[in-house]
Design an enzyme around this catalytic site. Structure first.
Site, PDB file in Angstrom:
ATOM      1  N   TYR A 179       0.692  -1.241  -0.140  1.00  0.00           N
ATOM      2  CA  TYR A 179      -0.031   0.007   0.068  1.00  0.00           C
ATOM      3  C   TYR A 179       0.879   1.150   0.018  1.00  0.00           C
ATOM      4  O   TYR A 179       1.928   1.340   0.488  1.00  0.00           O
ATOM      5  CB  TYR A 179      -0.988  -0.047   1.343  1.00  0.00           C
ATOM      6  CG  TYR A 179      -2.347  -1.014   1.127  1.00  0.00           C
ATOM      7  CD1 TYR A 179      -1.979  -2.353   1.326  1.00  0.00           C
ATOM      8  CD2 TYR A 179      -3.377  -0.585   0.612  1.00  0.00           C
ATOM      9  CE1 TYR A 179      -3.063  -3.062   1.140  1.00  0.00           C
ATOM     10  CE2 TYR A 179      -4.529  -1.420   0.616  1.00  0.00           C
ATOM     11  CZ  TYR A 179      -4.137  -2.776   0.873  1.00  0.00           C
ATOM     12  OH  TYR A 179      -5.303  -3.871   0.617  1.00  0.00           O
ATOM     13  N   GLU A 180       0.252   2.278  -0.703  1.00  0.00           N
ATOM     14  CA  GLU A 180       1.202   3.484  -0.771  1.00  0.00           C
ATOM     15  C   GLU A 180       1.625   4.052   0.524  1.00  0.00           C
ATOM     16  O   GLU A 180       2.709   4.823   0.779  1.00  0.00           O
ATOM     17  CB  GLU A 180       0.166   4.512  -1.369  1.00  0.00           C
ATOM     18  CG  GLU A 180       0.880   5.968  -1.788  1.00  0.00           C
ATOM     19  CD  GLU A 180      -0.460   6.528  -2.647  1.00  0.00           C
ATOM     20  OE1 GLU A 180      -0.081   6.929  -3.858  1.00  0.00           O
ATOM     21  OE2 GLU A 180      -1.123   7.032  -2.030  1.00  0.00           O
ATOM     22  N   SER A 181       0.803   3.653   1.777  1.00  0.00           N
ATOM     23  CA  SER A 181       1.325   4.315   3.008  1.00  0.00           C
ATOM     24  C   SER A 181       2.469   3.625   3.651  1.00  0.00           C
ATOM     25  O   SER A 181       2.966   3.644   4.579  1.00  0.00           O
ATOM     26  CB  SER A 181       0.019   3.933   3.854  1.00  0.00           C
ATOM     27  OG  SER A 181      -0.446   2.670   3.842  1.00  0.00           O
ATOM     28  N   GLY A 182       2.937   2.662   2.720  1.00  0.00           N
ATOM     29  CA  GLY A 182       4.336   1.824   3.326  1.00  0.00           C
ATOM     30  C   GLY A 182       4.080   0.352   3.632  1.00  0.00           C
ATOM     31  O   GLY A 182       5.361  -0.241   4.171  1.00  0.00           O
TER      32      GLY A 182
END
Lengths: 224, 304, 304, 224
Positions: D41-44
């Site tokens: 996910y883009e949040s890491g």
């Protein structure tokens, strides 16, 4: 030498610490007149209070009980390059008239007489710490008129502390000037160990002997 | 025995599969978590013409140079940290005992090279090297102009090893590796590489990794092989596992000064053993001398 | 009561001392750990002409825009994450309801701007924006040539806020702050700033921080004020503390669509309360609805 | 649409996931034919197995039990820019003939009719993921001949999945071509919703209805 180096540090300074004499001097300062000194080791430990004399820069003893461990990229970018370091210590195999420091080679780079370890973090400490102190023992081979290799430029070095005397860098001429002598050391004795025509400050001070509490604290640190 | 499970291999198989003659090899670890186990296996397998990349070449490099594995060293500080010199390295440079090319930076320069490689960038900008002789000695240090301020900055090129070997405190069988204590450039060196070998003190169940995901430094998706090697960083340190074998670091000054003693050392402790377990059998009492005290921290809550 | 100890201040005092009219302000947190508490205090103190920097402006920006605090927004994604639009923001842009300058990037561009500011670099290189209209819309997106390969890369300028406000799970009284879960750009935004306010769920003894130093994301030496504000990120999340108040995020779509309802909301929940404790008193049952489950991980050994 | 998107994913793919339909499709694939799909996910969060449908991209539910949490700078530099992402999903407010995607503005940039959220991570996903899938509902306003603003260029989009049909991008002409229809949808019905003279592949396939196990898994995910 350790005591003089320690005395250079002010309470609250953020200091970039290397192994050996700088580490000892910083911990001595913290144990005496500068309890709020913030020690940052090159390996990334911040607010460090080592419980032993570290064996190397990555000693886990620096980590145990420290405030923060940063990866090395952050040490160099976010702390040094961003300007958060007040004081940096540099060691030196050679220091010259203009305070240029060599820790790379004695002789030529391609075919050195002595291959020294190299820059390590010295180059970036010299580029970014606000106040730069060099520490080395006084010795003719270590103080030539011109270093064989400029590992870090003298331009930003403010003071050189040796076991016999202190040199201050004169901003106008860019030269190291003798500013203080340890008790019992003469100007001529220093001149004999320096490879150029050394000038002195108008008044050359005498380094006060370390106060007893500093010596007690130093002995305690060395026995950790 | 978990060898063969997931990506878990013996050190012999991992080195045979992933370290080839002529490779650019990074064995990182900033005086902490240095994979001596991998270096010794590389020596045993007689690799040649390697380019070794390491901020602090350390004893591990001195041994590999003496064993004839290394033709080029990319580095920023070559010494025996806190204990002396690397004499095999110095003999190569000072006496041309054997050919050894060097590619030299400061620590920040080396970190920046790994960072560029890890980020998929061709270079990394840094404020450094003004008025020093380093750019004259090394044409790989160039400059770049900021398109906004017009400032001139130093620039170093990406360093992308063929293989990076990192020692970690623990990993699962897929190479999801957790590291604590001094982090050095383990993450950057791993991401910069084409292939990654994780060497771990403990191989743990995936659930241990998943319980504390902020502790993970290297994701398994970039890892090619996982090697279980307790005490694999000896004689260097591993936080929470063991202290440095400082007697050996101090002794190295005399061993490496003397070519014959160095060869004898390699014959007995590196070439003369089949693997790490035989090496450890030759070092009785490590646990008693060096095992870490228990300073286990509390956990944090990952609930939502 | 620990206010006054070390750098600990009330939110009122911290905002009064460190957030001034005309400042460039970063309130970061990637949908997680957003300091609504600080934003509300800024609204209460009637700050004007702020430049707000945030990857995801979110409800916090919509409220500050509606309250007239913001004259410029530096951002990369302006929406109500998972729930709708920011209508005060849209009215400012689409209907010119109030003057609002925008300085727009992608997420990577914003992260790179903070990274450059944090690193003390004037720019950051990235491979991005080829064939997009973003560089045409924003002259701050330029290019830089690699001095080694000749590649042309995109470049964005450093972003250095006057003040960055980050919400953390815990901090000591000097601002040594530990964060876990989604990290976003909390570290980069803090290091990029001239002044830093840490807002924490828990103020803990320094020994808690020192017991697990790899967990520390922001060192106290860059922090100017520490504010103790439990539930200070409500209605957003704080890992290990509370879940998002999703009912409120969903409701915001209707509140922000209607200028009158938005004003009523601000009057009641922001301007109509003196501080965060009064705000929380108006939200009974938060603990029952949103408190995090216990998923505490095990610790690791920091011994040597 | 979710089922078709899920079917695009291959076991072992490393996929960059956004909130909404892509997250649902990825978790559906993981629950059925691609158990070794690696979700980032883009949040890491890396190797994520959410236990609920995430409320937003920074949902702590993505963190609990994931393999790793990386700071955002690492997501963009070490994972995307370094080339570790196999598949990226893009949403779209507008997609045009050449697969250019707009999520920035309807109308002019300075005075837009509708201000959309902007790029978020779309620009870098489009620049660096190896295979790029766009997902949006078929609608005349969403498929103009030319987008008002190129948030991400069409050049690297390989396929567009809608609720009525699938378009593939032809590398030679750079145009989107109709490649498959959902059961019961005609070519003319699609043409009526597209703002240019749509061409089709030589053979237009019919999308197979989702297998029962996929539907069961989807229902289960939606009820989490």
């Amino acid at each position: 030498m350790v005591c003089v180096a320690a005395s250079e540090l002010r309470d609250g300074d953020v200091v970039f610490v290397g192994i050996g004499l700088p580490s000892l001097a910083c911990n001595l300062a913290r144990a005496t007149h500068a309890p709020n000194l913030q020690l940052i080791y090159e390996s990334g430990t911040i607010g460090t209070r080592p419980t032993r004399i570290p064996l190397s820069i990555g000693d886990p003893a620096l980590v145990t009980g420290t405030l923060m461990v940063a990866p090395m990229i952050d040490v160099f970018q976010l702390l040094l390059q961003r300007g958060h370091i007040d004081v940096g210590f540099l060691g030196a195999a050679q220091i010259d008239r203009c305070a240029n420091i060599n820790t790379t080679v004695v002789g030529s780079y391609a075919t050195p007489k002595v291959r020294l370890p190299g820059s390590g973090g010295a180059s970036e400490i010299a580029a970014h710490a606000k106040r730069i102190l060099a520490v080395t023992t006084l010795d003719k081979r270590a103080f030539p008129a011109k270093v064989d290799f400029v590992t870090t430029p003298g331009r930003r070095v403010s003071r050189v502390i040796t076991d016999k005397c202190i040199f201050d860098r004169d901003d106008a001429s860019g030269e190291l000037l003798l500013s203080a002598l340890f008790p019992g050391v003469t100007v001529d004795a220093v001149r004999a160990q320096v490879g150029w025509d050394l000038k002195t400050l108008a008044i050359v001070q005498t380094v006060a002997p370390p106060p007893p509490d500093q010596l007690v604290a130093l002995a305690r640190l060395r026995n950790q | 025995m978990i060898e063969g499970e997931g990506k878990v291999r013996s050190m012999r198989d991992a080195v045979a599969a992933h370290v080839h003659d002529g490779d650019i090899v990074a064995i990182e670890g900033f005086t902490h978590l240095i994979s001596f186990a991998a270096a010794h296996e590389i020596i045993r397998q007689g690799r040649r013409e390697l380019t070794l990349c390491r901020l602090t070449p350390d004893l591990v490099a001195d041994q590999m140079i003496a064993a004839g594995c290394i033709s080029k060293l990319v580095f920023s500080w070559a010494g025996n940290p806190g204990a002396g010199s690397l004499h095999a390295f110095r003999r190569a440079i000072e006496q041309k005992e054997r050919p050894l090319e060097i590619d030299e930076y400061s620590h920040f320069g080396m970190v920046a090279r790994f960072a560029a490689g890890a980020a998929g960038l061709p270079f990394w900008p840094l404020r450094n090297y003004a008025d020093t002789d380093l750019p004259r000695a090394n044409p790989n240090i160039k400059s770049v102009m900021c398109p906004f301020t017009g400032d001139t900055l130093a620039a170093v090129p990406a360093l992308c090893p063929d293989v990076t070997i990192v020692h970690a405190q623990r990993s699962d069988t897929e190479g999801n590796a957790q590291i604590w204590g001094v982090l050095g450039v383990q993450k950057e060196a791993a991401f910069a590489a084409e292939r990654v070998i994780v060497v771990a003190e403990d191989i743990v169940d995936e659930s241990i990794i998943r319980a504390d995901p902020n502790r993970t430094v290297i994701p398994g998706l970039i890892v090619d092989a996982v090697v279980h090697e307790p005490w694999g960083a000896h004689p260097s340190y591993a936080q929470g596992f063991y202290d440095r074998d400082n007697e050996f670091y101090v002794a190295w000054e005399q061993i490496s000064k003397d070519r014959t003693r160095l060869e004898t050392y390699l014959d007995e402790f590196v070439r003369g053993v089949r693997d790490r377990s035989e090496y450890l059998a030759k070092h009785p009492g490590l646990r008693e001398r060096l095992e870490a005290d228990d300073r286990t921290c509390a956990g944090v809550n990952y609930g939502f």
